[in-house]
Design a protein around this motif. Structure first.
Motif, mmCIF file in Angstrom:
data_model
loop_
_atom_site.group_PDB
_atom_site.id
_atom_site.type_symbol
_atom_site.label_atom_id
_atom_site.label_comp_id
_atom_site.label_asym_id
_atom_site.label_seq_id
_atom_site.Cartn_x
_atom_site.Cartn_y
_atom_site.Cartn_z
ATOM 1 N N GLY A 26 0.727 12.678 1.904
ATOM 2 C CA GLY A 26 0.516 12.566 0.522
ATOM 3 C C GLY A 26 -0.887 11.958 0.321
ATOM 4 N N ARG A 27 -0.953 11.072 -0.986
ATOM 5 C CA ARG A 27 -2.131 10.381 -1.056
ATOM 6 C C ARG A 27 -2.593 9.167 -0.211
ATOM 7 N NH1 ARG A 27 -3.307 7.307 -6.683
ATOM 8 N NH2 ARG A 27 -5.590 7.430 -6.465
ATOM 9 N N PHE A 28 -3.792 9.150 0.051
ATOM 10 C CA PHE A 28 -4.225 8.177 0.967
ATOM 11 C C PHE A 28 -5.458 7.513 0.070
ATOM 12 C CE2 PHE A 28 -7.691 6.794 3.872
ATOM 13 C CZ PHE A 28 -7.110 5.677 4.411
ATOM 14 N N VAL A 29 -5.158 6.322 -0.106
ATOM 15 C CA VAL A 29 -6.478 5.577 -0.790
ATOM 16 C C VAL A 29 -6.575 4.177 -0.137
ATOM 17 C CG1 VAL A 29 -6.161 6.428 -3.173
ATOM 18 C CG2 VAL A 29 -4.854 4.397 -2.466
ATOM 19 N N PHE A 30 -7.535 3.657 -0.190
ATOM 20 C CA PHE A 30 -7.891 2.143 0.370
ATOM 21 C C PHE A 30 -6.623 1.402 0.182
ATOM 22 C CE2 PHE A 30 -9.029 -2.128 1.055
ATOM 23 C CZ PHE A 30 -10.200 -2.135 2.052
ATOM 24 N N GLY A 31 -5.933 0.826 1.513
ATOM 25 C CA GLY A 31 -4.773 0.136 1.180
ATOM 26 C C GLY A 31 -3.350 0.873 1.196
ATOM 27 N N SER A 32 -3.408 1.872 1.079
ATOM 28 C CA SER A 32 -1.984 2.598 1.082
ATOM 29 C C SER A 32 -2.074 4.128 1.521
ATOM 30 C CB SER A 32 -1.456 2.532 -0.393
ATOM 31 O OG SER A 32 -2.231 3.282 -1.295
ATOM 32 N N ILE A 33 -1.060 4.723 1.989
ATOM 33 C CA ILE A 33 -0.818 6.088 2.295
ATOM 34 C C ILE A 33 0.408 6.418 1.844
ATOM 35 C CG2 ILE A 33 -0.096 5.082 4.754
ATOM 36 C CD1 ILE A 33 -1.669 7.757 5.786
ATOM 37 N N GLU A 34 0.731 7.669 1.592
ATOM 38 C CA GLU A 34 2.239 8.358 1.252
ATOM 39 C C GLU A 34 2.502 9.166 2.554
ATOM 40 O OE1 GLU A 34 4.237 10.836 -1.964
ATOM 41 O OE2 GLU A 34 2.250 10.142 -2.307
ATOM 42 N N GLY B 205 6.876 11.080 1.062
ATOM 43 C CA GLY B 205 7.127 10.441 -0.370
ATOM 44 C C GLY B 205 7.268 9.252 -0.544
ATOM 45 N N LYS B 206 7.143 8.500 0.657
ATOM 46 C CA LYS B 206 7.081 7.138 0.629
ATOM 47 C C LYS B 206 5.737 6.292 0.854
ATOM 48 C CE LYS B 206 9.123 2.897 2.853
ATOM 49 N NZ LYS B 206 10.090 2.390 3.851
ATOM 50 N N VAL B 207 5.509 5.271 0.178
ATOM 51 C CA VAL B 207 4.136 4.785 0.030
ATOM 52 C C VAL B 207 4.245 3.592 1.029
ATOM 53 C CG1 VAL B 207 2.331 3.683 -1.306
ATOM 54 C CG2 VAL B 207 3.505 5.589 -2.199
ATOM 55 N N TYR B 208 3.173 3.314 1.967
ATOM 56 C CA TYR B 208 3.137 2.340 2.847
ATOM 57 C C TYR B 208 1.692 1.518 2.542
ATOM 58 C CZ TYR B 208 6.584 4.708 5.612
ATOM 59 O OH TYR B 208 7.717 5.618 5.790
ATOM 60 N N GLU B 209 1.801 0.286 2.634
ATOM 61 C CA GLU B 209 0.681 -0.503 2.175
ATOM 62 C C GLU B 209 0.395 -1.561 3.431
ATOM 63 O OE1 GLU B 209 1.890 -2.569 -1.405
ATOM 64 O OE2 GLU B 209 0.791 -0.757 -2.510
ATOM 65 N N HIS B 210 0.291 -0.866 4.466
ATOM 66 C CA HIS B 210 0.158 -1.651 5.691
ATOM 67 C C HIS B 210 -0.289 -0.568 6.852
ATOM 68 C CE1 HIS B 210 3.957 -0.542 7.123
ATOM 69 N NE2 HIS B 210 4.397 -1.135 5.912
ATOM 70 N N ASP B 211 -0.976 -0.808 7.915
ATOM 71 C CA ASP B 211 -1.308 -0.007 8.990
ATOM 72 C C ASP B 211 0.127 0.595 9.646
ATOM 73 O OD1 ASP B 211 -3.737 -0.755 8.503
ATOM 74 O OD2 ASP B 211 -4.037 -1.505 10.518
ATOM 75 N N LEU B 212 0.217 1.788 10.226
ATOM 76 C CA LEU B 212 1.302 2.328 10.485
ATOM 77 C C LEU B 212 1.136 2.858 12.074
ATOM 78 C CD1 LEU B 212 1.889 4.870 7.492
ATOM 79 C CD2 LEU B 212 2.991 2.591 7.892
ATOM 80 N N VAL B 213 2.100 3.059 12.573
ATOM 81 C CA VAL B 213 2.407 3.778 13.993
ATOM 82 C C VAL B 213 3.361 4.877 13.694
ATOM 83 C CG1 VAL B 213 3.170 3.737 16.275
ATOM 84 C CG2 VAL B 213 1.872 1.695 15.191
ATOM 85 N N ILE B 214 3.002 6.117 13.912
ATOM 86 C CA ILE B 214 3.619 7.393 13.805
ATOM 87 C C ILE B 214 4.187 7.525 15.604
ATOM 88 C CG2 ILE B 214 3.958 9.809 13.435
ATOM 89 C CD1 ILE B 214 2.102 9.063 11.074
ATOM 90 N N ILE C 186 -1.850 6.336 15.097
ATOM 91 C CA ILE C 186 -1.665 4.843 14.786
ATOM 92 C C ILE C 186 -2.834 4.938 13.309
ATOM 93 C CG2 ILE C 186 -2.725 2.537 15.240
ATOM 94 C CD1 ILE C 186 -2.151 2.993 17.974
ATOM 95 N N LEU C 187 -2.288 4.720 12.429
ATOM 96 C CA LEU C 187 -3.383 4.725 10.908
ATOM 97 C C LEU C 187 -3.611 3.398 10.394
ATOM 98 C CD1 LEU C 187 -1.413 7.888 9.502
ATOM 99 C CD2 LEU C 187 -3.304 7.547 11.056
ATOM 100 N N HIS C 188 -4.982 3.171 10.306
ATOM 101 C CA HIS C 188 -5.656 2.076 9.705
ATOM 102 C C HIS C 188 -5.732 2.201 8.395
ATOM 103 C CE1 HIS C 188 -7.405 -1.951 9.415
ATOM 104 N NE2 HIS C 188 -8.548 -1.377 9.164
ATOM 105 N N VAL C 189 -5.185 1.430 7.247
ATOM 106 C CA VAL C 189 -5.341 2.085 5.775
ATOM 107 C C VAL C 189 -6.368 1.125 4.973
ATOM 108 C CG1 VAL C 189 -3.068 2.777 5.922
ATOM 109 C CG2 VAL C 189 -3.420 0.384 4.997
ATOM 110 N N THR C 190 -6.971 0.434 5.489
ATOM 111 C CA THR C 190 -8.183 -0.329 5.005
ATOM 112 C C THR C 190 -9.547 0.049 5.635
ATOM 113 O OG1 THR C 190 -7.861 -2.513 6.299
ATOM 114 C CG2 THR C 190 -6.886 -2.121 3.893
ATOM 115 N N CYS C 191 -10.579 -0.879 5.609
ATOM 116 C CA CYS C 191 -11.997 -0.699 6.198
ATOM 117 C C CYS C 191 -11.884 0.544 6.833
ATOM 118 C CB CYS C 191 -12.510 -1.931 6.731
ATOM 119 S SG CYS C 191 -11.535 -2.234 8.258
#
Length: 116
Positions: free
Chosen positions: A4-12, A15-24, A111-116
């Protein structure tokens, strides 16, 4: 997996919003534990991605979302380890990495970095 939506600091994702870097890893999502790479922070000015972390190597392709501006450093040791394992390493700004993952085969991890 639905992105879903990706903005600085979060990714969906799904349907779940994550506010940290992720590993899939093979369809499961977990928080990136960057502690093993923190010792390299002074050298890079930012905590880089290194092979010291728990990398989801059980794949043919590893997509790294390097942040909104693509500023996440990827250390050479990770690049060399990907080559050794015959894993295609794709490093893109996170928005482009998400586009890549939307079309990815099942043998792709990320691996998804959600900031800078």
């Amino acid at each position: 997996m639905r992105f879903g939506r990706f903005v600085f600091g979060s990714i969906e994702i799904d349907g779940k919003v994550y506010e940290h870097d992720l590993v899939i890893d093979r369809g499961s999502v977990r928080k990136r534990r960057k502690g093993p790479s923190k010792s390299f922070r002074t050298r890079y000015g930012h905590t880089p991605l290194s092979s010291a972390e728990d990398i989801p190597w059980d794949c043919r392709r590893l997509v790294v979302g390097s942040g909104v501006d693509g500023a996440l450093p990827v250390m050479d040791d990770l690049v060399h380890e990907a080559e050794r394992r015959a894993v295609e390493l794709v490093v893109l700004p996170t928005i482009r990495a998400i586009e890549e993952l939307r079309q990815a085969r099942t043998d792709t991890n990320a691996i998804l970095h959600v900031t800078c």
